[in-house]
Structure formats: structure tokens, C-alpha cells
Write an enzyme that holds these catalytic residues in place. Structure first.
Site, PDB file in Angstrom:
ATOM      1  N   ALA A 166       0.808  -1.167   0.025  1.00  0.00           N
ATOM      2  CA  ALA A 166      -0.008  -0.057  -0.024  1.00  0.00           C
ATOM      3  C   ALA A 166       1.020   1.345  -0.055  1.00  0.00           C
ATOM      4  O   ALA A 166       0.515   2.283  -0.718  1.00  0.00           O
ATOM      5  CB  ALA A 166      -0.896   0.074   1.140  1.00  0.00           C
ATOM      6  N   ASP A 167       1.901   1.269   0.826  1.00  0.00           N
ATOM      7  CA  ASP A 167       2.977   2.443   0.863  1.00  0.00           C
ATOM      8  C   ASP A 167       3.402   2.767  -0.488  1.00  0.00           C
ATOM      9  O   ASP A 167       3.535   3.660  -1.118  1.00  0.00           O
ATOM     10  CB  ASP A 167       3.899   2.187   1.674  1.00  0.00           C
ATOM     11  N   LYS A 168       4.030   1.472  -0.969  1.00  0.00           N
ATOM     12  CA  LYS A 168       4.761   1.517  -2.595  1.00  0.00           C
ATOM     13  C   LYS A 168       3.619   2.066  -3.342  1.00  0.00           C
ATOM     14  O   LYS A 168       4.369   2.804  -4.330  1.00  0.00           O
ATOM     15  CB  LYS A 168       5.785   0.342  -2.659  1.00  0.00           C
TER      16      LYS A 168
END
Length: 403
Positions: A166-168
Site C-alpha cells: 500500500a505504501d509503495k
């Protein structure tokens, strides 16, 4: 000239999503100024480290940036940040808007000061919805956006992807959104406010294929792309190990059925087209699995090469570090740092005019503070006053946060 040469980015983001987005901007040539609290980004302490403040995760997400440490709880620190923003093309943050407003850093105030500013907020959730303002980390977004449930549909037990996906993913989307705003501003001459919420980004990411039959109203099939959700979609066991094989087109499957002596399956109505195969994917994968058990992995890789069927062995993370292809394209970037010693990281993965953009080692906390403030007109007296006020604190190791 790098594509974003001359673009200045003031980066107030921390942890992974925002730093990955700003790292891309730095990779493309922008002057990314990472503004950190006096204690620094938490990732400076995440993972193994040889030098205090330069841990593995920080090094992975902060190349091609400069660092300044400012205490935004003080008037002097806020004034320094506002002066930086006055000189910037982009201001990006992942702080809750309510907190930013209390610091006088809301988009209304900043666009009045700098009418051409691209103001980018990287949030957990869209601010206009009921989740707006709630804290969010990768695991939380994986849970809410369907990732954990998708893992459960395939494996029987909900789980997280073994990656901060999700961050990436949202970091990439943020970089794209900021780039588009920069281009739009060149035409309009006006500043832009961009909101990049993790929840919405990952929901869109998952529903590309999994909205499936619900893309129509009324729905014509259940949610979920059957081929991807099949329990048999996995590396396939051979007589001596595993291979990953991906017959996909009609010609791939015809060639495979002929190779294994099952030509009668070419005209089987369950498998004659991609639509039919998708509906009967579990049966098809079971048939594929049964044949792969009859030969060694090397034999199957050789056969697939001959037939033009995509196939590959399973590579471990260790294998990637000595992969011949990655070595030939000079994928890894090596640094020789006086304090840390040798550092090896993935380089910028794209090529521009056939060349990989240059990489600079991530900055120490506040390493470039003095030069950055001098660039925006701070004289020696003003710099010293900022130091004496405690706005920029000295690290236990390394140079002063103001350089």
C-alpha cells in the site's frame, strides 16, 4: 539535463509512502529538500544500521535528497519552513490536515504566499469522507482495501501481502499525481492542490481486475477475477522442484496440449478461448499441474523456451543479488561511504536516453541545512540565531543538522 532539473520540492513526509514518492522526483532530477524534525524520520532507526540515523529502510527510500532539520513547534522553525516553501515548486506532506492548519501550513495559506505552488497531501483517507483524518499504516490499508481478504480467498486464511504494497503503490501514484500537477501548472500558471489517499488508491488498485462482473449494472458475474483467485495459481511442482509457467494465449495452450500428448483438449469447449478458460480455470490448472509432475524443472523450462510459453524458475531474494541480467544492466548502485563503508542499493530502475539516472546517497539528518538556508537568503547571524534557539538540534553523531 534531468527531466525535473530546476524543480524544487519541499518534502515534509515520513516513513515510506511519501519518501518513496519524493525519491522518484529526486531520481528524475528535482531538488528534493527533506524537512525533518530534530529527531529525524523514524525510518532512520528502522532496520540494521552501521551509523546511527542511517538505517536500512531510510537508505532505501531517501536517495537523491537533501536534509534540513527544523523544529516546527517554534516560530523560528516555522518561519524557516515558510521561507523554503516560498522558494518551492512543490510542497508535499503526510501530516493530518487538522495538525497542519494549526501550524499555519494549510493549502489556503500557502497558496496565498506562493500562488504557483503544487500542494500535495498524502493521506490515509480522503478528507471529505467519514474516515478522513484517521491514522493509517500499510497493514490497516491492506485490511480495509480488500488485500487481506483476497489473500484469504486464495489461501483460506486472511493475510497481508509480504510487502508494504500500500505504501509503495500509493507512493508511485503520488509521484504521478505531482508530476501531472507540475505539467498542468506550466499551462495555467496557477497552483494546484493534490490529494492522494492510500485507501482510495489501494481500492482502485485491487478493483482493476477484481471488480470483474460488477463493472456492469446490474452485475453479470461475481466480484473477483477467477484466474488470479484460483487456489491452483501458484508455482507448480515438477518432478524435482517448482517452476512458474504462464500459458496464456490460445496458441500457448494449443502448443502445450500438443507437447503433452493431449491434443483432444485443444477443442475442448472448456478451454478453447480465454473466456472459456477463465470460467474453468481451476480445472485447467489442475490439468496443468498433473502434467508438470511428470518431468524435471529444467526439462519444462527448455520446453517452454522452445514453444514460446512464458516460464521461469523461482528466484530468492539472495538470487536477485547475483542475477546475471541485473548485473549486465548495472541495476545495483554501490557507494563507498567514509563512515558506513560499502553500501549497495537498487539503482533508479528506469533509463532516460539509454542511461540510468545518477544516485546520491541519502542525507544525514540536517546535513544540508546551512547551504539550504543560505540559498534562500539566511545570513550568518540568522543561521546562528536559529542554532542557538534550539530549533535545529545537534545529533549525537555526525554534523550539526544545519551542516
Amino acid at each position: 539535463m534531468a527531466p525535473l532539473s530546476g524543480i524544487r520540492v519541499i518534502d515534509l513526509t515520513t516513513v515510506a509512502m511519501g519518501p518513496l514518492a519524493s525519491q522518484w522526483l529526486g531520481d528524475l532530477g528535482a531538488d528534493v529538500i527533506k524537512v525533518e524534525a530534530p529527531e529525524g524520520d523514524s525510518t532512520r532507526r528502522t532496520g540494521p544500521a552501521i551509523e546511527q540515523g542511517m538505517a536500512a529502510l531510510f537508505i532505501s527510500t531517501n536517495r537523491n535528497k537533501r536534509s534540513i532539520a527544523l523544529d516546527l513547534k517554534t516560530d523560528a522553525g516555522r518561519d524557516a519552513l515558510l521561507s523554503l516553501i516560498d522558494s518551492a515548486d512543490v510542497f508535499m506532506h503526510n501530516i493530518r490536515p487538522q495538525k497542519l492548519a494549526g501550524l499555519g501550513l494549510g493549502h489556503v495559506e500557502l497558496l496565498k504566499r506562493n500562488p504557483k505552488l503544487v500542494y500535495a497531501g498524502l493521506h490515509g483517507f480522503g478528507e471529505s469522507g467519514p474516515y478522513g483524518g484517521k491514522p493509517a499504516y500499510d497493514d490497516i490499508i491492506q485490511a480495509l482495501s480488500g488485500c487481506a481478504d483476497l489473500m484469504g480467498k486464495q489461501n483460506g486464511v486472511p493475510g497481508y501481502y509480504p510487502s508494504i504494497i500500500a505504501d509503495k503503490t500509493t507512493g508511485l501514484i503520488a509521484a504521478i499525481a505531482i508530476l501531472s500537477a507540475i505539467i498542468g501548472r506550466q499551462s495555467s500558471g496557477e497552483g494546484v492542490v493534490v490529494e492522494i489517499p492510500m485507501f482510495e488508491c489501494m481500492t482502485a488498485f485491487n478493483l482493476v481486475e477484481h471488480l470483474y462482473g460488477h463493472i456492469f449494472n446490474p452485475p453479470v458475474a461475481p466480484l473477483g477475477y477467477p484466474r488470479v483467485l484460483s487456489k491452483d495459481r501458484r508455482p507448480l511442482r515438477t518432478r524435482d522442484g517448482y517452476v512458474c509457467m504462464m500459458p496464456y494465449t490460445d496458441s500457448h495452450w494449443r502448443a502445450f496440449f500438443k507437447e503433452v500428448g493431449a491434443s483432444e483438449l485443444i477443442d475442448d469447449p472448456r478451454f478453447s478461448s480465454i473466456g472459456d478458460r477463465t470460467q474453468h480455470i481451476d480445472e485447467l490448472y489442475k490439468i496443468l499441474s498433473s502434467y508438470l509432475l511428470q518431468r524435471d524443472s529444467f526439462d519444462w523450462l527448455t520446453v517452454c523456451e522452445k514453444l514460446g510459453i512464458p516460464a521461469a524458475p523461482i528466484r530468492s531474494l539472495d538470487d536477485l543479488l547475483k542475477d546475471q541480467h541485473l548485473e549486465e544492466v548495472n541495476f545495483f548502485q554501490s557507494y563507498d561511504d567514509q563512515s558506513i563503508g560499502g553500501i549497495c542499493t537498487p539503482g533508479v530502475p528506469i533509463l532516460i536516453n539509454g542511461e540510468r539516472p545518477k544516485s546520491r546517497i541519502p542525507p544525514r539528518l540536517g546535513e544540508h541545512g546551512r547551504e539550504i538556508l543560505q540559498e534562500i537568503g539566511y545570513d550568518q547571524e540568522k543561521l546562528n540565531r536559529l542554532l542557538r534557539s534550539g530549533t535545529a538540534q545537534r545529533e549525537k553523531m555526525g554534523s550539526s543538522p544545519l551542516g
